[in-house]
Design a protein around this motif. Structure first.
Motif, PDB file in Angstrom:
ATOM      1  N   UNK A   1      77.482  50.346  68.151  1.00 46.18           N
ATOM      2  CA  UNK A   1      77.834  49.194  67.316  1.00 46.18           C
ATOM      3  C   UNK A   1      78.433  48.084  68.164  1.00 46.18           C
ATOM      4  N   UNK A   2      79.338  48.439  69.065  1.00 43.47           N
ATOM      5  CA  UNK A   2      79.959  47.439  69.942  1.00 43.47           C
ATOM      6  C   UNK A   2      78.925  46.792  70.855  1.00 43.47           C
ATOM      7  N   UNK A   3      77.955  47.581  71.312  1.00 44.97           N
ATOM      8  CA  UNK A   3      76.918  47.045  72.192  1.00 44.97           C
ATOM      9  C   UNK A   3      76.021  46.067  71.425  1.00 44.97           C
ATOM     10  N   UNK A   4      75.686  46.389  70.202  1.00 42.46           N
ATOM     11  CA  UNK A   4      74.879  45.475  69.385  1.00 42.46           C
ATOM     12  C   UNK A   4      75.581  44.128  69.275  1.00 42.46           C
ATOM     13  N   UNK A   5      76.856  44.181  68.976  1.00 39.80           N
ATOM     14  CA  UNK A   5      77.620  42.940  68.837  1.00 39.80           C
ATOM     15  C   UNK A   5      77.652  42.167  70.151  1.00 39.80           C
ATOM     16  N   UNK A   6      77.881  42.879  71.250  1.00 40.55           N
ATOM     17  CA  UNK A   6      77.964  42.238  72.558  1.00 40.55           C
ATOM     18  C   UNK A   6      76.647  41.596  72.968  1.00 40.55           C
TER      19      UNK A   6
END
Length: 231
Positions: free
Chosen positions: A78-83
């Motif tokens: 999820x954090x990678x998608x946002x980044x």
């Protein structure tokens, strides 16, 4: 299995098929999609990263799907998608969720408040009896306004015995009335107990498909790999 693709027609976007811990519901009678899962969060993240690394941001929109709901993806993914969406200048993100997670959607939208977040529901049909007694979807609300409260988009499933031209048309019209966009999936043979009905599919293709095939708000997948992901 192909996990990255670009949709260059209608609602242009990139799409990624990621892997999570698996659908928490697993009771839909037509689905074997939930088999694409792992309880190893680290391995899931490594796989998902290799898929997300393909994202370019060319259409300013990314659709993220997995065998279940976005809430079953690990936090690092999820954090990678946002980044990556920030890095690539992507402003619109599409996620999917089962209805049982609907009360968690406002918090997710808050977490992604810098993006235009669109949530898609696997509704399959507005026909309550068909949805719950044939598909076993676990969506026990009947009012379209209540069902669509937390969702911007919806999937529908056609091509099953018992469906008619009128029932399919009704689903499409109600879908377009209550959601920003909808996607019609034609049932394809898989390992589930539900099988495609050739006659129903032929009626859809003859009477309904020509009317809606150019509608910008409506995607129609004749094959389940129509978006270029899966196998």
């Amino acid at each position: 299995m192909k996990r990255y693709s670009v949709i260059s027609e209608k609602n242009k976007r990139e799409i990624v098929l990621l892997r999570g811990s698996g659908c928490i519901y697993k009771k839909c009678t037509f689905c074997d999609y939930y088999l694409d899962m792992s309880n190893d969060f680290h391995e899931n993240f490594l796989l998902n990263k290799s898929v997300i690394d393909n994202v370019t941001g060319e259409y300013d929109a990314l659709e993220v799907i997995n065998s279940g709901s976005v809430f079953e993806l690990d936090k690092k993914t999820i954090d990678l998608i946002k980044s990556v969406c920030n890095e690539k200048g992507i402003s619109t993100i599409h996620f999917e969720s089962h209805y049982i997670y609907r009360k968690r959607i406002p918090k997710l939208k808050e977490e992604f408040s810098e993006f235009n977040l669109k949530m898609k529901l696997g509704l399959e049909t507005f026909d309550y009896d068909f949805r719950e007694n044939i598909f076993n979807k676990g969506i026990h609300d009947k009012d379209p306004k209540i069902i669509s409260e937390y969702f911007d988009e919806a999937n529908f499933l056609f091509g099953i015995s018992g469906q008619t031209i009128n029932s399919m048309m009704n689903d499409i019209e109600l879908g377009l009335e209550n959601f920003e966009r909808i996607c019609v999936n034609i049932m394809c043979k898989n390992s589930s107990t539900i099988t495609p009905d050739k006659e129903v599919i032929e009626k859809f293709m003859e009477k309904i498909y020509p009317k809606y095939k150019e509608d910008y708000r409506l995607d129609i997948l004749i094959n389940n790999t129509g978006f270029g992901v899966g196998d």
